[in-house]
Design a protein around this motif. Structure first.
Motif, PDB file in Angstrom:
ATOM      1  N   THR A 152      33.166  72.942  35.903  1.00 42.56           N
ATOM      2  CA  THR A 152      34.405  73.147  35.153  1.00 42.56           C
ATOM      3  C   THR A 152      34.064  73.526  33.715  1.00 42.56           C
ATOM      4  OG1 THR A 152      35.362  71.392  36.488  1.00 42.56           O
ATOM      5  CG2 THR A 152      36.631  72.095  34.569  1.00 42.56           C
ATOM      6  N   ASP A 153      34.651  74.634  33.263  1.00 38.33           N
ATOM      7  CA  ASP A 153      34.411  75.082  31.892  1.00 38.33           C
ATOM      8  C   ASP A 153      35.217  74.192  30.944  1.00 38.33           C
ATOM      9  OD1 ASP A 153      33.372  76.909  29.947  1.00 38.33           O
ATOM     10  OD2 ASP A 153      35.406  77.722  29.773  1.00 38.33           O
ATOM     11  N   PRO A 154      34.528  73.514  30.015  1.00 32.71           N
ATOM     12  CA  PRO A 154      35.240  72.540  29.178  1.00 32.71           C
ATOM     13  C   PRO A 154      36.360  73.166  28.333  1.00 32.71           C
ATOM     14  CG  PRO A 154      32.917  72.723  28.526  1.00 32.71           C
ATOM     15  CD  PRO A 154      33.108  73.602  29.695  1.00 32.71           C
ATOM     16  N   SER A 155      36.166  74.394  27.856  1.00 32.25           N
ATOM     17  CA  SER A 155      37.198  74.977  26.981  1.00 32.25           C
ATOM     18  C   SER A 155      38.404  75.504  27.759  1.00 32.25           C
ATOM     19  CB  SER A 155      36.588  76.089  26.115  1.00 32.25           C
ATOM     20  OG  SER A 155      35.894  76.998  26.933  1.00 32.25           O
ATOM     21  N   SER A 156      38.138  76.240  28.866  1.00 33.01           N
ATOM     22  CA  SER A 156      39.269  76.848  29.585  1.00 33.01           C
ATOM     23  C   SER A 156      39.760  76.007  30.766  1.00 33.01           C
ATOM     24  CB  SER A 156      38.856  78.223  30.095  1.00 33.01           C
ATOM     25  OG  SER A 156      37.838  78.078  31.069  1.00 33.01           O
ATOM     26  N   GLY A 157      38.936  75.065  31.213  1.00 28.45           N
ATOM     27  CA  GLY A 157      39.303  74.276  32.394  1.00 28.45           C
ATOM     28  C   GLY A 157      39.101  75.032  33.697  1.00 28.45           C
ATOM     29  N   LYS A 158      38.565  76.264  33.603  1.00 25.87           N
ATOM     30  CA  LYS A 158      38.349  77.065  34.811  1.00 25.87           C
ATOM     31  C   LYS A 158      37.121  76.564  35.577  1.00 25.87           C
ATOM     32  CE  LYS A 158      40.362  81.400  33.216  1.00 25.87           C
ATOM     33  NZ  LYS A 158      40.064  82.714  32.621  1.00 25.87           N
ATOM     34  N   GLN A 159      37.145  76.771  36.902  1.00 27.68           N
ATOM     35  CA  GLN A 159      35.994  76.415  37.749  1.00 27.68           C
ATOM     36  C   GLN A 159      35.077  77.628  37.806  1.00 27.68           C
ATOM     37  OE1 GLN A 159      35.858  73.341  39.140  1.00 27.68           O
ATOM     38  NE2 GLN A 159      37.788  72.822  40.105  1.00 27.68           N
ATOM     39  N   LEU A 160      33.996  77.579  37.028  1.00 28.05           N
ATOM     40  CA  LEU A 160      33.128  78.759  36.915  1.00 28.05           C
ATOM     41  C   LEU A 160      31.868  78.632  37.775  1.00 28.05           C
ATOM     42  CD1 LEU A 160      33.310  79.634  33.108  1.00 28.05           C
ATOM     43  CD2 LEU A 160      34.680  80.555  35.011  1.00 28.05           C
ATOM     44  N   VAL A 161      31.380  79.802  38.208  1.00 26.74           N
ATOM     45  CA  VAL A 161      30.177  79.880  39.031  1.00 26.74           C
ATOM     46  C   VAL A 161      28.948  79.957  38.125  1.00 26.74           C
ATOM     47  CG1 VAL A 161      28.943  81.317  40.726  1.00 26.74           C
ATOM     48  CG2 VAL A 161      31.445  81.060  40.859  1.00 26.74           C
ATOM     49  N   TYR A 162      27.943  79.160  38.446  1.00 30.04           N
ATOM     50  CA  TYR A 162      26.668  79.169  37.730  1.00 30.04           C
ATOM     51  C   TYR A 162      25.576  79.671  38.656  1.00 30.04           C
ATOM     52  CZ  TYR A 162      28.346  76.622  33.625  1.00 30.04           C
ATOM     53  OH  TYR A 162      28.998  76.261  32.478  1.00 30.04           O
ATOM     54  N   THR A 163      24.546  80.282  38.070  1.00 32.18           N
ATOM     55  CA  THR A 163      23.403  80.750  38.871  1.00 32.18           C
ATOM     56  C   THR A 163      22.108  80.165  38.314  1.00 32.18           C
ATOM     57  OG1 THR A 163      23.130  82.722  37.513  1.00 32.18           O
ATOM     58  CG2 THR A 163      24.543  82.935  39.476  1.00 32.18           C
ATOM     59  N   GLY A 170      19.887  77.982  39.509  1.00 32.16           N
ATOM     60  CA  GLY A 170      19.773  76.529  39.557  1.00 32.16           C
ATOM     61  C   GLY A 170      20.682  75.845  38.549  1.00 32.16           C
ATOM     62  N   GLY A 171      21.829  76.446  38.292  1.00 28.88           N
ATOM     63  CA  GLY A 171      22.793  75.836  37.383  1.00 28.88           C
ATOM     64  C   GLY A 171      22.515  76.099  35.916  1.00 28.88           C
ATOM     65  N   GLN A 172      21.549  76.980  35.639  1.00 28.94           N
ATOM     66  CA  GLN A 172      21.165  77.234  34.242  1.00 28.94           C
ATOM     67  C   GLN A 172      22.023  78.311  33.577  1.00 28.94           C
ATOM     68  OE1 GLN A 172      18.575  75.365  32.662  1.00 28.94           O
ATOM     69  NE2 GLN A 172      18.995  74.242  34.559  1.00 28.94           N
ATOM     70  N   GLN A 173      22.514  79.251  34.393  1.00 31.10           N
ATOM     71  CA  GLN A 173      23.227  80.382  33.779  1.00 31.10           C
ATOM     72  C   GLN A 173      24.693  80.412  34.181  1.00 31.10           C
ATOM     73  OE1 GLN A 173      21.436  84.273  34.064  1.00 31.10           O
ATOM     74  NE2 GLN A 173      19.388  83.455  33.639  1.00 31.10           N
ATOM     75  N   LYS A 174      25.532  80.433  33.159  1.00 34.79           N
ATOM     76  CA  LYS A 174      26.969  80.508  33.401  1.00 34.79           C
ATOM     77  C   LYS A 174      27.362  81.957  33.673  1.00 34.79           C
ATOM     78  CE  LYS A 174      30.608  79.737  30.253  1.00 34.79           C
ATOM     79  NZ  LYS A 174      31.241  78.818  29.264  1.00 34.79           N
ATOM     80  N   THR A 175      28.272  82.161  34.630  1.00 32.52           N
ATOM     81  CA  THR A 175      28.818  83.506  34.845  1.00 32.52           C
ATOM     82  C   THR A 175      30.302  83.470  34.480  1.00 32.52           C
ATOM     83  OG1 THR A 175      29.639  83.196  37.088  1.00 32.52           O
ATOM     84  CG2 THR A 175      27.289  83.733  36.862  1.00 32.52           C
ATOM     85  N   SER A 176      30.936  84.630  34.516  1.00 31.64           N
ATOM     86  CA  SER A 176      32.375  84.664  34.247  1.00 31.64           C
ATOM     87  C   SER A 176      33.179  84.575  35.540  1.00 31.64           C
ATOM     88  CB  SER A 176      32.712  85.961  33.496  1.00 31.64           C
ATOM     89  OG  SER A 176      32.288  87.054  34.280  1.00 31.64           O
ATOM     90  N   LEU A 177      32.467  84.399  36.672  1.00 31.85           N
ATOM     91  CA  LEU A 177      33.157  84.365  37.967  1.00 31.85           C
ATOM     92  C   LEU A 177      33.876  83.038  38.176  1.00 31.85           C
ATOM     93  CD1 LEU A 177      30.151  85.727  40.045  1.00 31.85           C
ATOM     94  CD2 LEU A 177      32.272  86.988  39.601  1.00 31.85           C
ATOM     95  N   GLU A 178      35.098  83.115  38.691  1.00 37.67           N
ATOM     96  CA  GLU A 178      35.810  81.891  39.049  1.00 37.67           C
ATOM     97  C   GLU A 178      35.543  81.567  40.519  1.00 37.67           C
ATOM     98  OE1 GLU A 178      39.730  80.996  37.554  1.00 37.67           O
ATOM     99  OE2 GLU A 178      39.628  82.829  36.360  1.00 37.67           O
ATOM    100  N   ALA A 179      35.388  80.276  40.796  1.00 33.37           N
ATOM    101  CA  ALA A 179      34.894  79.843  42.111  1.00 33.37           C
ATOM    102  C   ALA A 179      35.736  80.380  43.276  1.00 33.37           C
ATOM    103  CB  ALA A 179      34.830  78.318  42.166  1.00 33.37           C
ATOM    104  N   VAL A 180      37.049  80.225  43.221  1.00 36.33           N
ATOM    105  CA  VAL A 180      37.868  80.611  44.367  1.00 36.33           C
ATOM    106  C   VAL A 180      37.829  82.132  44.577  1.00 36.33           C
ATOM    107  CG1 VAL A 180      40.225  80.674  45.304  1.00 36.33           C
ATOM    108  CG2 VAL A 180      39.345  78.567  44.257  1.00 36.33           C
ATOM    109  N   ALA A 181      37.911  82.885  43.474  1.00 32.44           N
ATOM    110  CA  ALA A 181      37.870  84.346  43.581  1.00 32.44           C
ATOM    111  C   ALA A 181      36.516  84.808  44.126  1.00 32.44           C
ATOM    112  CB  ALA A 181      38.135  84.980  42.215  1.00 32.44           C
ATOM    113  N   TRP A 182      35.459  84.185  43.647  1.00 31.59           N
ATOM    114  CA  TRP A 182      34.110  84.537  44.115  1.00 31.59           C
ATOM    115  C   TRP A 182      33.946  84.194  45.600  1.00 31.59           C
ATOM    116  CZ3 TRP A 182      30.346  87.638  43.908  1.00 31.59           C
ATOM    117  CH2 TRP A 182      29.049  87.306  44.293  1.00 31.59           C
ATOM    118  N   ALA A 183      34.472  83.054  46.004  1.00 29.97           N
ATOM    119  CA  ALA A 183      34.400  82.655  47.412  1.00 29.97           C
ATOM    120  C   ALA A 183      35.075  83.701  48.293  1.00 29.97           C
ATOM    121  CB  ALA A 183      35.050  81.292  47.613  1.00 29.97           C
ATOM    122  N   LYS A 184      36.275  84.130  47.882  1.00 30.77           N
ATOM    123  CA  LYS A 184      36.992  85.154  48.665  1.00 30.77           C
ATOM    124  C   LYS A 184      36.174  86.435  48.737  1.00 30.77           C
ATOM    125  CE  LYS A 184      41.833  83.965  47.843  1.00 30.77           C
ATOM    126  NZ  LYS A 184      43.034  84.383  47.137  1.00 30.77           N
TER     127      LYS A 184
END
Lengths: 203, 252
Positions: free
Chosen positions: B133-144, B146-160
């Motif tokens: 969860t992105d602390p500022s926007s509250g969005k569920q963001l995808v990381y790559t 090993g969790g080190q790099q934040k992306t701009s992808l949102e989890a549900v949209a990326w899953a679809k």
């Protein structure tokens, strides 16, 4: 010696490893002579029906496997290899199979809540109490498939419930097939392979 | 009815299991094959091997690991970590893996999902999604990575998107929950379950027996993955399954 029919079928190596683990001698082969002199045949298979059948035919293996089975040699088809035992399949058009067990391979219907392929562990319901494979009653085995065999009840030894009653282990005389992967079904899966080798081939 | 799956996850570094797993009956606590065989005995439904080897040169050892494990363990095996090409996928499947899981490579090269699904079938291609969860926007963001790099992808949209590209299964780790032992991220799995029609494996946060009951009863997930609770004997697979069975969840 059991001959595992070699036609780039996908799960061949894992099947070989399972037989090796059980110390049951097998040979991975497409050689007609070796297939003819073997005590039993294993027909593996993963993927689509038509290309698998085409490969078997191109290598002259379809007629050979059929002849051997009709002459009384024990045969165990696994997953797609089981589906190939039937008359035909409707996977991407209508295609003829080996015709060793009467029946047709058809797609699962679409139904909310059921994902296709069926992928995972499902529970066998025993339909033939006197079978050598009766130990499968209530046991879970591992399935990965999008099509299933529709056939008469007399050929169904066990079935699982997935929208429809899915034949899981089928038999006609000394010809057997499992829709599930015994080589991925833990201890009970290994018991299926062992039982085929000892009670069907070893008879 | 398909059984809900309980899946231990093993971190493998240069061919050895990384975390100090303390099964008393193992002669070699770092040997993936021995640990896998022990989990098979305990009733695991599937195993996930995550290659955490840092350098590419040493990655080939994972093929050997799979080759060894599949000689004595007869259940579905999924391998992930650092896979970037069809050639690597093919080598792992040939060695005995049933599925491969793509994570950073799926984000960097989504075409790999489609290419893999076309060549080996959708059921072979798992996409692993690490979500925070992105602390500022509250969005569920995808990381790559090993969790080190934040992306701009949102989890549900990326899953679809990955399902449309051919992913046959999603392995979704909640980084918010991971390591907390405070339970699975049920809201996340509810949202994902409503958005896609492939099996979802929940990962991150397992701490108690009730956590497994909660995730299966409250969200449409096909399996639950855990590492430390199983590795350190805090829970056994048998305990988890018997608790689930009593709660009316179908398990093997």
């Amino acid at each position: 010696m059991l001959a595992i029919i070699d036609y780039d079928a996908g799960n061949t190596y894992n099947l070989k490893k399972a037989f090796d683990y059980l110390k049951i001698p097998t040979v991975l082969t497409a050689d007609p002579q070796q297939i003819k002199t073997s005590d039993g045949l294993i027909l593996p298979g993963v993927g689509a029906f038509a290309p698998a059948m085409a490969t078997l035919q191109q290598r002259g293996l379809a007629d050979l496997v059929k002849q051997e089975a009709l002459a009384g040699k024990p045969l165990l088809g696994i997953c797609l290899g089981m589906q190939l035992l039937f008359d035909s399949s409707t996977e991407y058009g209508k295609h003829a199979g080996l015709g060793l067990i009467p029946g047709q391979v058809v797609a699962f219907p679409e139904k909310p809540g059921y994902k296709i392929p069926q992928m995972g562990w499902n529970q066998n319901q025993l339909r033939q109490k006197n079978s050598d494979f009766a130990f499968l009653a209530n046991e879970y085995t591992y399935f990965v498939h999008s099509y299933y065999a529709k056939c008469e009840a007399e050929y169904v030894v066990t079935a699982v419930d997935y929208m429809v009653q899915v034949p899981a282990l089928v038999q006609r005389q000394q010809i057997y097939g499992t829709q599930f992967h015994p080589e991925k079904s833990g201890a009970v899966g290994l018991q299926v392979l062992q039982t085929f080798a000892q009670k069907v081939v070893g008879k | 009815m398909l059984a809900k799956r309980i899946i231990p996850c093993l971190d493998v570094d240069q061919g050895r299991v990384k975390k100090g797993i303390n099964f008393v009956n193992l002669t070699d606590v770092g040997d993936p094959a021995q640990i896998a065989a022990e989990y098979q005995r305990q009733g695991a439904d599937e195993l996930v091997f995550l290659d955490i080897t840092a350098t590419n040169q040493q990655r080939k050892t994972m093929v050997d690991v799979v080759e060894q494990v599949s000689r004595q363990v007869f259940m579905p095996l999924t391998v992930g970590g650092g896979i970037t090409s069809i050639t690597e996928i093919q080598a792992l499947l040939k060695a005995g893996a049933d599925k491969v899981s793509l994570n950073s490579a799926a984000v960097a090269d989504p075409g790999l999902i489609t290419a893999g699904a076309k060549k080996f079938g959708n059921q072979c291609i798992v996409v692993a999604i690490d979500v925070k969860t992105d602390p500022s926007s509250g969005k569920q963001l995808v990381y790559t990575h090993g969790g080190q790099q934040k992306t701009s992808l949102e989890a549900v949209a990326w899953a679809k998107q990955v399902v449309a590209l051919g992913a046959g299964e999603l392995l979704v780790t909640s980084m918010d929950q991971d390591g907390t032992k405070a339970g699975f991220a049920i809201d996340l799995y509810r949202q994902l379950g409503a958005a896609v029609d492939v099996p979802i494996i929940a990962s991150g946060g397992a701490g108690s027996l009730q956590d497994f009951v909660d995730v299966f009863q409250s969200a449409d997930v096909a399996g639950a993955l855990a590492a430390s609770v199983f590795h350190y004997h805090e829970l056994t697979i048998a305990q988890v399954k018997s608790t689930l069975r009593q709660a009316g969840v179908n398990v093997r």
